[in-house]
Enzyme design. Structure first.
Site, PDB file in Angstrom:
ATOM      1  CD  GLU A   1      -1.428   0.099   3.648  1.00 11.55           C
ATOM      2  OE1 GLU A   1      -2.379   0.874   3.442  1.00 11.55           O
ATOM      3  OE2 GLU A   1      -1.299  -0.550   4.698  1.00 11.55           O
TER       4      GLU A   1
ATOM      5  CD  GLU B   1       2.976   7.996   0.436  1.00 11.30           C
ATOM      6  OE1 GLU B   1       3.003   6.838   0.925  1.00 11.30           O
ATOM      7  OE2 GLU B   1       2.144   8.854   0.787  1.00 11.30           O
TER       8      GLU B   1
END
Length: 617
Positions: free
Chosen positions: A411, A420
């Site tokens: 995730e 990210e």
């Protein structure tokens, strides 16, 4: 004016002479929260103003607001003083009177001061108006001033926005410049609120003429105006009722208008879901994007993410589908599932739940580099998971796991999908952790962008002195000028392997670039770009934060905001090109961005060479 609920006020008559009497004998009886009334008497003539400036202070009899007693519920007005001045020296007197009134307003603690209405049809006067505002800003510290702008429907609204745009440019986009809109509408006139979402509107004045009477004789708004008012309420804008300006209407009659507006506010509040209410505290708050590889997340951050049931339900659905597909090929096989970047274990818990739903024999591994999160994983494994999970402490890019996974789950998605470093992490982890016929969740994700206008976000980025840094923002006081367009995608599967005998490809090193052209429908200022993503976790299971396809009730991700250091003006019919680059080196990833108007203005390339912002690998 309280901002935790919709504030509803009333416009006082020009002839009011005592604010305290008006508040106690009219405003409170009408049920209003505040009143807009003059600071000095409306009948004050040029000679009296000159006498006031000569002595350097107001005489009590010249003032309507004579003390601080009622300041808590008063927005002062200097509407009868021409802020644009004149050509015969009166501009100097007006400027001095305005300065004295603003200083007095700050002294007694008024909520704000509303200027005179911007002149219509004379752009030179708008510059004089701006000059008076700038004079005030230069001597009043941080106190705001509220410009007054009259707007009608259709093309008149565009002309009004143009006057406002001239004013704010002349005031150098000063963050203390705010706006009050006087609606000059008939019941059937149409007003598009969306363009004004991006502006610092504090008050909207509703004339009694915009209302009609229902069968019982009470004032109501047409459906389209109800929707416009709901839009203002959503923005936290205060509403003020103008019932003709002569106070001939009794307070009891004015209260009918105010009760009706409170009814609309109550309806709006009922329509807000829990997720919307919870996220309201983050409206237009600039947040630095996470650095998940360089930093270890704290427990509170994990806690926020773990509250998003919609996201984890989608992940569980994706894992169930992947398990069933594998079992369809071999119903007796034992499956291996690895959660890469397990955090405190929400995906681990969902993996175990998916295995129970599918009645599958699944070995679950949890890889996590955060040593503090490992403590929580150990506790949950002992107390909740019956020791069924094999914990591995380490970075997924070089972790040693005993078995290759049939299903690899992560995730690491950010607000732009890849911000990210999900591509860098998964491209390194897949050759180590995933079986040759295994699947990766997520399978694919795509970045999107759209031009946007937001005075609030522009001023906040500028005041933070980090105007070449992308932020995570729950964008609210903004107007996204066109539907978002896709920029680039990343895909992950067992077939994407690093080949040591050849140079890394762009897909593997993470470099991307895109130029997308947007058609502009209305004049505006471009203050930056809004960034979004959507993802295919597994065929048939998608997540999205794009406005047109947003996953219901999902709140883990707010959009990205890429600010411009200088606003770019666009007109209706303009073609605006948005340029975005995802750059990568051995140690970091960063974004660069720019915008250009065909045949018009061009921004600089922001954050070139990672001069202000980057993500550590």
């Amino acid at each position: 004016m309280a901002r935790d609920r919709v504030s509803i006020g009333v416009v006082a008559a020009p002839g009011v002479s005592d604010a305290d009497e008006y508040v106690s004998q009219y405003m409170i009886q009408a049920g209003a929260d505040f009143a807009v009334l003059p600071i000095i008497a409306a009948h004050t003539d040029q000679q009296t103003m000159q006498q006031s400036t000569s002595r350097g202070y107001f005489a009590v009899e010249e003032l309507v607001v004579k003390s601080a007693a009622s300041a808590y519920c008063i927005v002062g007005s200097m509407g009868h003083v021409d802020w644009a001045g004149g050509d015969n020296g009166s501009d100097s007197t007006a400027e001095q009177v305005v300065g004295m009134a603003m200083e007095y307003a700050a002294h007694i603690g008024l909520h704000g001061v509303v200027a005179s209405t911007l002149n219509e049809g004379d752009g030179r006067k708008d510059i004089e108006y701006a000059r008076t505002l700038m004079e005030y800003f230069s001597s009043a510290g941080g106190a705001p001033a509220i410009a007054r702008l009259r707007i009608g429907g259709g093309s008149c609204a565009e002309e009004a926005w143009g006057r406002w745009n001239v004013l704010r440019h002349a005031c150098n986009h000063d963050s203390r410049l705010q706006l009050m809109l006087e609606l000059d509408l008939a019941p059937n006139d149409v007003l598009d609120v969306s363009q004004w979402r991006a502006e610092p509107v504090q008050i909207v004045q509703l004339p009694a003429s915009i209302f009609t009477k229902n069968k019982a004789g009470y004032p109501v708004l047409a459906r389209m105006h109800q929707e416009a008012v709901a839009g203002w309420m959503e923005m936290g804008v205060a509403l003020v009722v103008d019932c003709g300006g002569n106070d001939a209407m009794p307070a009891e009659a004015v209260s009918d208008y105010i009760r009706y507006l409170r009814h609309l506010a109550a309806q709006r509040e009922k329509q807000r879901d829990a997720a919307e209410a919870a996220s309201a505290d983050y409206y237009d708050v600039l947040q630095a994007p996470l650095q998940p590889l360089a930093d270890h997340l704290d427990s509170a951050t994990y806690e926020v993410f773990e509250q998003d049931a919609a996201k984890y339900e989608a992940y569980e659905d994706a894992m169930c589908r992947a398990m069933r597909a594998a079992l369809d090929r071999d119903s007796s096989r034992r499956l291996v599932l690895t959660v890469a970047g397990a955090g405190r274990g929400p995906l681990v818990a969902r993996a175990l739940q998916a295995a129970r739903r599918c009645d599958a024999d699944v070995s679950v591994y949890a890889v996590e580099k955060n040593p503090s999160a490992m403590v929580e994983l150990q506790r949950k494994n002992a107390e909740l998971w019956g020791g069924r999970v094999k914990l591995v402490h380490g970075d997924m890019r070089n972790a040693a796991v005993a078995e290759r996974a049939d299903i690899l789950v992560s995730e690491l998605l950010g607000s732009l999908g890849d911000n990210e470093l999900s591509p860098e992490c998964l491209n390194a982890a897949i050759p180590l952790l995933l079986a040759s016929d295994g699947v990766c969740i997520p399978r694919k994700y795509t970045a999107y962008a759209a031009p946007m206008s937001s005075t609030v976000l522009f001023n906040r980025a500028r005041s933070s002195k980090t105007s070449e840094t992308p932020f995570v923002v729950n964008i609210h006081a903004a107007n996204v000028l066109a539907d978002a367009q896709p920029l680039w995608s990343f895909e992950h599967s067992a077939t994407i392997q690093k080949q040591p005998d050849r140079p890394a490809s762009p897909a593997e090193n993470g470099r991307r670039s895109a130029c997308r052209v947007f058609d502009i429908c209305a004049p505006s200022l471009v203050h930056g770009l809004a960034g979004y993503f959507d993802a295919e976790l597994y065929p048939g299971v998608d997540l999205s934060i794009c406005p047109t396809t947003h996953t219901p009730a999902m709140h883990s991700w707010f959009p990205m905001y890429f600010p411009l250091t200088r606003p770019i003006s666009v007109r209706a019919g303009d073609s605006l090109a948005v340029h975005l680059w995802r750059r990568s080196s051995n140690s970091k990833v960063w974004y660069e961005w720019a915008v250009s108007v065909e045949g018009g203005d061009v921004s600089s390339i922001h954050n070139f060479g990672a001069r202000e912002y980057w993500i550590d690998k």
